[in-house]
Write a protein that holds these residues in place. Structure first.
Motif, PDB file in Angstrom:
ATOM      1  N   THR A 111       0.830  -1.115  -0.006  1.00 12.33           N
ATOM      2  CA  THR A 111      -0.134   0.004  -0.151  1.00 12.33           C
ATOM      3  C   THR A 111       1.037   1.223  -0.016  1.00 12.33           C
ATOM      4  OG1 THR A 111      -1.883  -1.007   1.154  1.00 12.33           O
ATOM      5  CG2 THR A 111      -1.907   1.239   1.345  1.00 12.33           C
ATOM      6  N   ALA A 112       1.765   1.338   0.789  1.00 11.17           N
ATOM      7  CA  ALA A 112       2.634   2.505   1.065  1.00 11.17           C
ATOM      8  C   ALA A 112       3.594   2.941  -0.565  1.00 11.17           C
ATOM      9  CB  ALA A 112       3.785   2.033   2.074  1.00 11.17           C
ATOM     10  N   GLU A 113       3.616   1.632  -0.988  1.00  8.36           N
ATOM     11  CA  GLU A 113       4.552   1.666  -2.340  1.00  8.36           C
ATOM     12  C   GLU A 113       3.513   2.419  -3.399  1.00  8.36           C
ATOM     13  OE1 GLU A 113       7.092  -0.931  -5.371  1.00  8.36           O
ATOM     14  OE2 GLU A 113       5.535  -2.086  -4.068  1.00  8.36           O
ATOM     15  N   VAL A 114       2.261   2.109  -3.649  1.00  9.27           N
ATOM     16  CA  VAL A 114       1.390   2.630  -4.398  1.00  9.27           C
ATOM     17  C   VAL A 114       1.063   4.104  -3.868  1.00  9.27           C
ATOM     18  CG1 VAL A 114      -1.082   2.537  -5.210  1.00  9.27           C
ATOM     19  CG2 VAL A 114       0.335   0.568  -4.989  1.00  9.27           C
ATOM     20  N   ASP A 115       0.890   4.393  -2.477  1.00 10.57           N
ATOM     21  CA  ASP A 115       0.614   5.613  -1.959  1.00 10.57           C
ATOM     22  C   ASP A 115       1.607   6.413  -2.632  1.00 10.57           C
ATOM     23  OD1 ASP A 115      -1.390   7.189  -0.078  1.00 10.57           O
ATOM     24  OD2 ASP A 115       0.919   7.297   0.632  1.00 10.57           O
ATOM     25  N   GLY A 116       2.828   6.179  -2.370  1.00 12.80           N
ATOM     26  CA  GLY A 116       4.083   6.993  -2.441  1.00 12.80           C
ATOM     27  C   GLY A 116       4.363   7.394  -3.855  1.00 12.80           C
ATOM     28  N   TYR A 117       3.942   6.927  -4.770  1.00  9.44           N
ATOM     29  CA  TYR A 117       4.074   7.054  -6.242  1.00  9.44           C
ATOM     30  C   TYR A 117       3.613   7.984  -6.839  1.00  9.44           C
ATOM     31  CZ  TYR A 117       5.161   6.407 -11.187  1.00  9.44           C
ATOM     32  OH  TYR A 117       5.884   6.720 -12.399  1.00  9.44           O
ATOM     33  N   VAL A 118       4.052   9.156  -7.138  1.00  7.74           N
ATOM     34  CA  VAL A 118       3.754  10.450  -7.868  1.00  7.74           C
ATOM     35  C   VAL A 118       4.819  11.050  -8.632  1.00  7.74           C
ATOM     36  CG1 VAL A 118       2.776  12.743  -7.576  1.00  7.74           C
ATOM     37  CG2 VAL A 118       2.443  10.996  -5.752  1.00  7.74           C
ATOM     38  N   VAL A 119       4.199  11.161  -9.835  1.00  5.14           N
ATOM     39  CA  VAL A 119       5.152  11.677 -11.014  1.00  5.14           C
ATOM     40  C   VAL A 119       4.635  12.856 -11.713  1.00  5.14           C
ATOM     41  CG1 VAL A 119       3.994  10.202 -12.775  1.00  5.14           C
ATOM     42  CG2 VAL A 119       6.363  10.863 -13.206  1.00  5.14           C
ATOM     43  N   ASP A 120       5.553  13.947 -12.109  1.00  2.00           N
ATOM     44  CA  ASP A 120       5.093  15.070 -12.546  1.00  2.00           C
ATOM     45  C   ASP A 120       5.271  14.986 -14.190  1.00  2.00           C
ATOM     46  OD1 ASP A 120       5.967  17.710 -13.720  1.00  2.00           O
ATOM     47  OD2 ASP A 120       5.174  18.306 -11.805  1.00  2.00           O
ATOM     48  N   TYR A 121       4.169  15.319 -14.737  1.00  2.00           N
ATOM     49  CA  TYR A 121       4.166  15.140 -16.045  1.00  2.00           C
ATOM     50  C   TYR A 121       3.406  16.539 -16.764  1.00  2.00           C
ATOM     51  CZ  TYR A 121       2.368  13.741 -20.657  1.00  2.00           C
ATOM     52  OH  TYR A 121       2.432  13.648 -22.020  1.00  2.00           O
ATOM     53  N   VAL A 122       4.410  17.255 -17.325  1.00  2.67           N
ATOM     54  CA  VAL A 122       4.042  18.618 -17.698  1.00  2.67           C
ATOM     55  C   VAL A 122       3.145  19.267 -16.733  1.00  2.67           C
ATOM     56  CG1 VAL A 122       4.281  18.156 -20.076  1.00  2.67           C
ATOM     57  CG2 VAL A 122       2.049  17.856 -19.196  1.00  2.67           C
ATOM     58  N   GLY A 123       3.866  19.387 -15.456  1.00  2.00           N
ATOM     59  CA  GLY A 123       3.067  20.293 -14.659  1.00  2.00           C
ATOM     60  C   GLY A 123       1.832  19.649 -13.775  1.00  2.00           C
ATOM     61  N   MET A 124       1.519  18.332 -13.972  1.00  2.00           N
ATOM     62  CA  MET A 124       0.378  17.654 -13.462  1.00  2.00           C
ATOM     63  C   MET A 124       0.863  16.535 -12.720  1.00  2.00           C
ATOM     64  SD  MET A 124      -2.485  17.303 -16.945  1.00  2.00           S
ATOM     65  CE  MET A 124      -1.207  16.405 -17.532  1.00  2.00           C
ATOM     66  N   PRO A 125       0.538  16.405 -11.371  1.00  2.00           N
ATOM     67  CA  PRO A 125       1.057  15.312 -10.727  1.00  2.00           C
ATOM     68  C   PRO A 125       0.198  14.201 -10.851  1.00  2.00           C
ATOM     69  CG  PRO A 125      -0.255  17.030  -9.001  1.00  2.00           C
ATOM     70  CD  PRO A 125      -0.088  17.435 -10.582  1.00  2.00           C
ATOM     71  N   LEU A 126       0.737  13.120 -11.168  1.00  2.00           N
ATOM     72  CA  LEU A 126      -0.198  11.874 -11.675  1.00  2.00           C
ATOM     73  C   LEU A 126       0.287  10.705 -10.362  1.00  2.00           C
ATOM     74  CD1 LEU A 126       0.836  11.642 -15.453  1.00  2.00           C
ATOM     75  CD2 LEU A 126      -1.165  12.994 -14.153  1.00  2.00           C
ATOM     76  N   SER A 127      -0.782  10.065 -10.032  1.00  2.00           N
ATOM     77  CA  SER A 127      -0.690   9.095  -9.352  1.00  2.00           C
ATOM     78  C   SER A 127      -1.902   8.026  -9.214  1.00  2.00           C
ATOM     79  CB  SER A 127      -0.854   9.498  -7.718  1.00  2.00           C
ATOM     80  OG  SER A 127      -1.761  10.114  -7.386  1.00  2.00           O
ATOM     81  N   TYR A 128      -1.806   6.759  -8.900  1.00  2.00           N
ATOM     82  CA  TYR A 128      -2.961   5.767  -9.040  1.00  2.00           C
ATOM     83  C   TYR A 128      -4.126   6.268  -8.180  1.00  2.00           C
ATOM     84  CZ  TYR A 128      -0.720   2.100 -11.672  1.00  2.00           C
ATOM     85  OH  TYR A 128      -0.035   1.446 -12.762  1.00  2.00           O
ATOM     86  N   ASP A 129      -5.201   5.888  -8.143  1.00  2.00           N
ATOM     87  CA  ASP A 129      -6.449   6.304  -7.229  1.00  2.00           C
ATOM     88  C   ASP A 129      -6.459   5.552  -5.915  1.00  2.00           C
ATOM     89  OD1 ASP A 129      -7.600   8.395  -9.058  1.00  2.00           O
ATOM     90  OD2 ASP A 129      -7.030   6.603 -10.380  1.00  2.00           O
ATOM     91  N   GLY A 130      -6.125   4.417  -5.901  1.00  2.00           N
ATOM     92  CA  GLY A 130      -6.294   3.680  -4.592  1.00  2.00           C
ATOM     93  C   GLY A 130      -5.964   2.182  -4.599  1.00  2.00           C
ATOM     94  N   LEU A 131      -6.563   1.484  -3.697  1.00  2.00           N
ATOM     95  CA  LEU A 131      -6.300   0.045  -3.572  1.00  2.00           C
ATOM     96  C   LEU A 131      -7.552  -0.792  -3.487  1.00  2.00           C
ATOM     97  CD1 LEU A 131      -3.365  -0.802  -2.971  1.00  2.00           C
ATOM     98  CD2 LEU A 131      -3.672   1.540  -2.258  1.00  2.00           C
ATOM     99  N   ALA A 132      -7.333  -2.080  -4.256  1.00  2.00           N
ATOM    100  CA  ALA A 132      -8.520  -2.901  -4.315  1.00  2.00           C
ATOM    101  C   ALA A 132      -8.097  -3.979  -3.074  1.00  2.00           C
ATOM    102  CB  ALA A 132      -8.929  -3.347  -5.579  1.00  2.00           C
ATOM    103  N   ILE A 133      -8.854  -4.182  -2.034  1.00  2.00           N
ATOM    104  CA  ILE A 133      -8.666  -5.486  -1.304  1.00  2.00           C
ATOM    105  C   ILE A 133      -9.457  -6.635  -1.550  1.00  2.00           C
ATOM    106  CG2 ILE A 133      -8.559  -6.162   1.028  1.00  2.00           C
ATOM    107  CD1 ILE A 133      -8.753  -2.432   0.378  1.00  2.00           C
ATOM    108  N   ALA A 134      -8.692  -7.686  -1.827  1.00  2.00           N
ATOM    109  CA  ALA A 134      -9.504  -8.875  -2.368  1.00  2.00           C
ATOM    110  C   ALA A 134      -9.747  -9.787  -1.089  1.00  2.00           C
ATOM    111  CB  ALA A 134      -9.005  -9.587  -3.262  1.00  2.00           C
ATOM    112  N   TYR A 135     -10.990 -10.556  -0.966  1.00  2.00           N
ATOM    113  CA  TYR A 135     -11.178 -11.312   0.063  1.00  2.00           C
ATOM    114  C   TYR A 135     -10.837 -12.816  -0.351  1.00  2.00           C
ATOM    115  CZ  TYR A 135     -14.385 -13.878   3.444  1.00  2.00           C
ATOM    116  OH  TYR A 135     -14.884 -14.630   4.340  1.00  2.00           O
ATOM    117  N   ALA A 136      -9.761 -13.229   0.049  1.00  2.00           N
ATOM    118  CA  ALA A 136      -9.080 -14.853  -0.333  1.00  2.00           C
ATOM    119  C   ALA A 136      -9.068 -15.490   0.984  1.00  2.00           C
ATOM    120  CB  ALA A 136      -7.716 -14.376  -1.087  1.00  2.00           C
TER     121      ALA A 136
END
Length: 455
Positions: A111-136
């Motif tokens: 979760t921290a790996e996904v949460d911490g990823y932000v990239v600057d693309y032509v002035g726009m901060p881009l990141s993933y939106d969230g986590l999906a927790i699967a019931y296994a």
């Protein structure tokens, strides 16, 4: 049944006031019938007409909203098949799946790996939106602990993947204060799962669980439509579709079919965003990223990945940003004077346009050289240098105005400005607009700026 343009026109004020942006009420009615405008664009429509036109005014694809600690994602409410017809408004959410049978420390680390990823693309901060927790795990309590571990690590959005209502309730309790997407209701469990979604006021995925290879796409969609109608009657309106297809060809054909039915046929039972799971239709991580890219373009609302790497994240996020940028409105930066490498009053003053890619090309080259400088960004309505010059949006008058009004004069002790080489023709005119200034002509390409500045 959908109203025709003429039927809608009869309910409008018929004043042809143009306040809606169209020349006549009839033109507005035709666009409303095609789902290309919203009824709210007409400020004079009566309450009685609003009630009568509620179906015609409703978007063909329902808007679904997820929220979490100030973060919000809106998906759906699209009105066109191709963005050049108008534009795409709500970009799909991209999520990474973690399983509840992993150790909690590993869940937090992913979760921290996904949460911490932000990239600057032509002035726009881009990141993933969230986590999906699967019931296994098969243990609702363990599922709740996994959701809590994710919530303790990130404020991003959540998708709870479980077909057991008890697990969903445990996950919802752990996600207190957030509005996750619940996944999924099927023909067997929909009443119990829909009740959980209804009580939580959370959107719900509706899934077709049919592994029979002889089942046609039409049969799948018929089953999905019947299920959404039953759940809507039950009182859950915010739905997301999982048509159960996973491969490249099947995914493209089925999701496109759903989009066409919603937009062209106004088929309400399938007028919802679609969720995809590209990892389930791929044989490798590369295939997963490729399929995810296809689904972002055509026409997923939520994309749930099984793997996370920075390389794949950058590729998918940039692809999404480009597809969901209004093609009729270039990406722009704010006009003004930008310091690079801590410039002083003797540092050179360079001028360019406010097209984002142009700005970042110039700024990155100068910054990487280590040379200090002032970058004056003139308002050229988001066009590149040559395009703006050809359109009359980047001329000597505009450049001189930018020099005088941007505050550049208070930052430099000299009277020199460097023009882009592509518009060297403006040198004489700019000398007339800026008496006493020395106008220099720089290189044509940004990559040559460092060598020019060292001269």
């Amino acid at each position: 049944m959908a109203l025709s343009g003429l039927e809608i026109y009869k309910l409008l004020p018929k004043t042809n006031c143009k306040d809606c942006g169209f020349p006549t009420c009839l033109a507005f009615a035709m666009k409303l019938a095609q789902k290309q405008v919203e009824l709210a664009a007409c400020p004079h429509v009566s309450e009685a007409a609003q009630a009568a036109l509620s179906d015609a005014a409703a978007p063909p694809i329902r808007l679904i909203t997820l929220s979490s600690n100030g973060n919000k994602l809106e998906v759906g409410n699209e009105t066109v098949l191709y963005r050049h017809e108008k534009t795409f408004f709500h970009q799909p959410g991209i999520f990474v799946r973690v399983s509840d049978d992993l150790p909690l420390d590993e869940i937090k680390a992913r979760t921290a790996e996904v949460d911490g990823y932000v990239v600057d693309y032509v002035g726009m901060p881009l990141s993933y939106d969230g986590l999906a927790i699967a019931y296994a795990s098969g243990n609702p309590e363990q599922f709740g602990d996994a959701v809590k571990a994710v919530c303790d690590t990130t404020h991003k959005l959540l998708i709870l993947i479980a077909d057991d209502p008890a697990a969903l309730k445990a996950g919802l309790a752990a996600a207190d204060g957030r509005t996750p997407l619940l996944c999924a209701a099927n023909a067997e469990n929909w009443r119990r799962v829909a009740l959980a979604a209804k009580n939580a006021k959370a959107p719900l995925v509706v899934r077709v669980d049919d592994s029979d290879p002889s089942t046609s796409s039409e049969q799948r969609l018929d089953g999905l439509a019947k299920l959404t109608e039953d759940i809507a009657k039950f009182g859950v309106d915010d739905l997301v579709l999982d048509p159960g297809v996973r491969g490249f060809n099947e995914s493209l054909a089925t999701i496109t079919h759903i989009r066409r039915l919603a937009l062209k046929e106004n088929f309400r039972a399938l007028g919802y965003p679609v969720i995809t799971f590209p990892g389930e239709g791929a044989t490798s991580q590369l295939d997963e990223v490729t399929l995810a890219g296809q689904q972002i373009a055509k026409y997923a609302g939520f994309v749930v990945l099984d793997h996370f790497t920075e390389a794949s994240a950058y590729a998918l996020l940039v692809l999404r940003a480009n597809i969901y940028t209004d093609p009729q409105k270039p990406i722009q930066v704010e006009p003004g004077v930008y310091p690079i490498n801590n410039p002083g009053p003797d540092s050179p003053l360079m001028v360019t346009t406010n097209f984002s890619i142009t700005y970042f090309s110039v700024a990155n080259e100068v910054e990487s050289s280590g040379l200090p400088g002032w970058l004056l960004v003139a308002d050229a309505e988001g066009m590149s240098v040559l395009t703006a010059w050809a359109a009359g949006k980047f001329d000597a008058e505009r450049i001189a105005k930018a020099v005088k009004e941007s505050g550049a004069l208070g930052k430099i002790s000299h009277k020199q400005v460097i023009l882009p080489g592509h518009v060297a023709v403006l040198m004489g005119e700019l000398e007339e607009e800026l008496p006493g200034w020395e106008i220099k002509v720089g290189p044509r390409e940004a990559v040559d700026l460092p060598a020019f500045l060292k001269m």
